[in-house]
Design a protein around this motif. Structure first.
Motif, PDB file in Angstrom:
ATOM      1  N   THR A  38       0.938  -1.193   0.088  1.00 13.40           N
ATOM      2  CA  THR A  38       0.133  -0.003   0.113  1.00 13.40           C
ATOM      3  C   THR A  38       0.858   1.367  -0.169  1.00 13.40           C
ATOM      4  O   THR A  38       2.072   1.372   0.352  1.00 13.40           O
ATOM      5  N   ALA A  39       0.472   2.206  -0.578  1.00 15.88           N
ATOM      6  CA  ALA A  39       1.173   3.815  -0.483  1.00 15.88           C
ATOM      7  C   ALA A  39       1.306   4.006   0.827  1.00 15.88           C
ATOM      8  O   ALA A  39       2.325   4.638   0.943  1.00 15.88           O
ATOM      9  N   ALA A  40       0.312   3.857   1.791  1.00 19.17           N
ATOM     10  CA  ALA A  40       0.369   4.715   2.994  1.00 19.17           C
ATOM     11  C   ALA A  40       1.256   3.552   4.268  1.00 19.17           C
ATOM     12  O   ALA A  40       2.012   4.245   4.584  1.00 19.17           O
ATOM     13  N   ASP A  41       1.052   2.633   4.185  1.00 19.14           N
ATOM     14  CA  ASP A  41       1.752   1.780   4.999  1.00 19.14           C
ATOM     15  C   ASP A  41       2.856   0.597   4.265  1.00 19.14           C
ATOM     16  O   ASP A  41       3.387  -0.067   5.130  1.00 19.14           O
ATOM     17  N   GLY A  42       3.310   0.769   3.157  1.00 17.85           N
ATOM     18  CA  GLY A  42       4.254  -0.323   2.619  1.00 17.85           C
ATOM     19  C   GLY A  42       3.694  -1.490   2.595  1.00 17.85           C
ATOM     20  O   GLY A  42       2.522  -1.879   2.290  1.00 17.85           O
ATOM     21  N   THR A  43       4.433  -2.692   2.950  1.00 17.20           N
ATOM     22  CA  THR A  43       3.838  -4.109   2.793  1.00 17.20           C
ATOM     23  C   THR A  43       3.234  -4.447   4.187  1.00 17.20           C
ATOM     24  O   THR A  43       3.767  -4.328   5.019  1.00 17.20           O
ATOM     25  N   VAL A  44       1.963  -4.954   3.922  1.00 20.94           N
ATOM     26  CA  VAL A  44       1.168  -5.137   5.028  1.00 20.94           C
ATOM     27  C   VAL A  44       0.548  -6.605   4.960  1.00 20.94           C
ATOM     28  O   VAL A  44       0.207  -6.909   4.061  1.00 20.94           O
ATOM     29  N   ALA A  45       0.684  -7.289   6.050  1.00 18.07           N
ATOM     30  CA  ALA A  45       0.458  -8.618   6.038  1.00 18.07           C
ATOM     31  C   ALA A  45      -1.278  -8.436   6.544  1.00 18.07           C
ATOM     32  O   ALA A  45      -1.615  -8.057   7.349  1.00 18.07           O
ATOM     33  N   ARG A  46      -2.036  -9.395   5.641  1.00 13.64           N
ATOM     34  CA  ARG A  46      -3.543  -9.294   6.023  1.00 13.64           C
ATOM     35  C   ARG A  46      -3.956 -10.727   6.135  1.00 13.64           C
ATOM     36  O   ARG A  46      -3.550 -11.522   5.076  1.00 13.64           O
ATOM     37  N   ARG A  47      -4.973 -11.089   6.915  1.00 15.81           N
ATOM     38  CA  ARG A  47      -5.632 -12.361   6.951  1.00 15.81           C
ATOM     39  C   ARG A  47      -7.067 -12.294   6.454  1.00 15.81           C
ATOM     40  O   ARG A  47      -7.758 -10.717   6.407  1.00 15.81           O
ATOM     41  N   TYR A  48      -7.716 -13.293   5.667  1.00 15.66           N
ATOM     42  CA  TYR A  48      -9.218 -13.155   5.055  1.00 15.66           C
ATOM     43  C   TYR A  48      -9.766 -14.573   5.537  1.00 15.66           C
ATOM     44  O   TYR A  48      -9.010 -15.652   5.835  1.00 15.66           O
ATOM     45  N   GLU A  49     -11.191 -14.344   5.509  1.00 17.70           N
ATOM     46  CA  GLU A  49     -12.039 -15.389   5.455  1.00 17.70           C
ATOM     47  C   GLU A  49     -12.968 -15.693   4.318  1.00 17.70           C
ATOM     48  O   GLU A  49     -13.081 -14.595   3.784  1.00 17.70           O
ATOM     49  N   VAL A  50     -13.083 -16.684   3.782  1.00 18.35           N
ATOM     50  CA  VAL A  50     -14.019 -16.988   2.750  1.00 18.35           C
ATOM     51  C   VAL A  50     -15.187 -17.689   3.184  1.00 18.35           C
ATOM     52  O   VAL A  50     -15.081 -18.738   3.830  1.00 18.35           O
ATOM     53  N   LEU A  51     -16.499 -17.113   3.134  1.00 19.47           N
ATOM     54  CA  LEU A  51     -17.469 -17.675   3.463  1.00 19.47           C
ATOM     55  C   LEU A  51     -18.332 -18.050   2.261  1.00 19.47           C
ATOM     56  O   LEU A  51     -18.547 -17.404   1.333  1.00 19.47           O
ATOM     57  N   ARG A  52     -19.037 -18.997   2.149  1.00 23.62           N
ATOM     58  CA  ARG A  52     -19.771 -19.758   1.123  1.00 23.62           C
ATOM     59  C   ARG A  52     -21.237 -19.749   1.180  1.00 23.62           C
ATOM     60  O   ARG A  52     -21.564 -19.862   2.537  1.00 23.62           O
ATOM     61  N   ILE A  53     -21.805 -19.527   0.154  1.00 25.61           N
ATOM     62  CA  ILE A  53     -23.231 -19.279   0.314  1.00 25.61           C
ATOM     63  C   ILE A  53     -23.727 -20.157  -0.968  1.00 25.61           C
ATOM     64  O   ILE A  53     -23.930 -19.864  -2.080  1.00 25.61           O
ATOM     65  N   PRO A  54     -23.603 -21.638  -0.702  1.00 20.26           N
ATOM     66  CA  PRO A  54     -23.711 -22.710  -1.758  1.00 20.26           C
ATOM     67  C   PRO A  54     -25.092 -22.397  -2.596  1.00 20.26           C
ATOM     68  O   PRO A  54     -25.137 -22.823  -3.764  1.00 20.26           O
TER      69      PRO A  54
END
Length: 277
Positions: free
Chosen positions: A225-241
């Protein structure tokens, strides 16, 4: 789906990771020979050859189990193998109605300021909040129907600048695209997207022909990112089958003990082999 079943078996058999590592003289071919797969799976070479050629279309559960073990298929790929044995009915291209779009828009809005978006089975955004849209440079200027994350990762050079683990994410996008459409790989909307991406991206053409299959799950990655440099991010994937949709929710960046944002893998947790897109 006999043709897809044979193509899948052939692609997995020729995976370089399956090549014998010891006790075998160096050879030019990748992966395993048909004879080696048949012997390990306990079936005849002729029968296995007919499977690859599409002349045998109804292998038993026992045969598929043996082939899955021999080819070292991960759970998603094993499930895909079994689904390829069946006969899928053609289905129309996804076209969420207004009510569904409103529901998804309310869902991603409720989790702000965390970035979130909902993707259909072709990886096109059905709904997205402003923070989620900001992850994809240029998406805000596109009509909603053209905001496809798989296309972005494989064809937009900005993706390589934003996502540190770009290759893993791009491979994951291709694997997810096949997994989400296993019931009908000849759907016209899917075929059009595959043809477009294959023409624009040699890597997509290579990975699609490798029959990669893996559904997206929770993991971690790094974003520049321009503001914070390299940032570690986690994500979750929720399914709507029932709606053939999936929601990706990005969690707040972790912080180090001195209060600054953490940009190391140890803070974010272990990354996955593929991504959520």
């Amino acid at each position: 789906m006999a043709h897809e079943l044979g193509d899948f078996l052939r692609a997995r058999r020729t995976d370089a990771a399956l090549s014998p590592e010891s006790g075998v003289a160096r050879r030019r071919i990748r992966g395993l020979r048909r004879e080696e797969v048949a012997t390990a799976a306990g079936i005849s070479v002729d029968y296995y050859t007919r499977l690859e050629q599409g002349r045998e279309t109804h292998p038993s559960d026992a045969v598929l189990d043996a082939l899955a073990r021999t080819l070292r298929l991960a759970p998603d790929a094993r499930e895909h193998l079994f689904r390829l044995r069946g006969t899928a009915m053609s289905r129309p291209a996804p076209s969420p109605d207004d009510t569904l779009v409103e529901r998804m828009a309310a869902l991603v809005d409720a989790v702000r300021p965390n970035p979130a978006y909902v993707l259909d089975r072709l990886s096109t955004m059905v709904a997205v909040n402003p923070e989620g849209l900001a992850l994809y440079a240029g998406f805000a200027a596109l009509p909603p129907g053209e905001r496809n994350t798989c296309r972005y990762l494989l064809t937009d050079p900005r993706a390589r600048e934003v996502f540190v683990e770009w290759e893993e994410l791009a491979r994951g996008a291709v694997a997810q695209l096949r997994a989400a459409n296993a019931d009908d790989l000849h759907d016209p909307s899917l075929e059009a997207l595959v043809a477009e991406l294959g023409a624009r991206s040699p890597l997509f053409a290579e990975w699609w022909s490798d029959h990669l299959v893996e559904r997206r799950r929770a993991s971690a990655t790094h974003i520049r990112t321009a503001a914070d440099g390299t940032v570690a991010r986690r994500y979750e994937v929720l399914r709507i089958p029932d709606e053939e949709l999936r929601m990706t929710l990005w969690l707040p960046p972790p912080s180090s003990t001195d209060g600054r944002r953490c940009a190391t893998p140890s803070c974010a947790g272990p990354p996955s082999s593929m991504s959520q897109f």
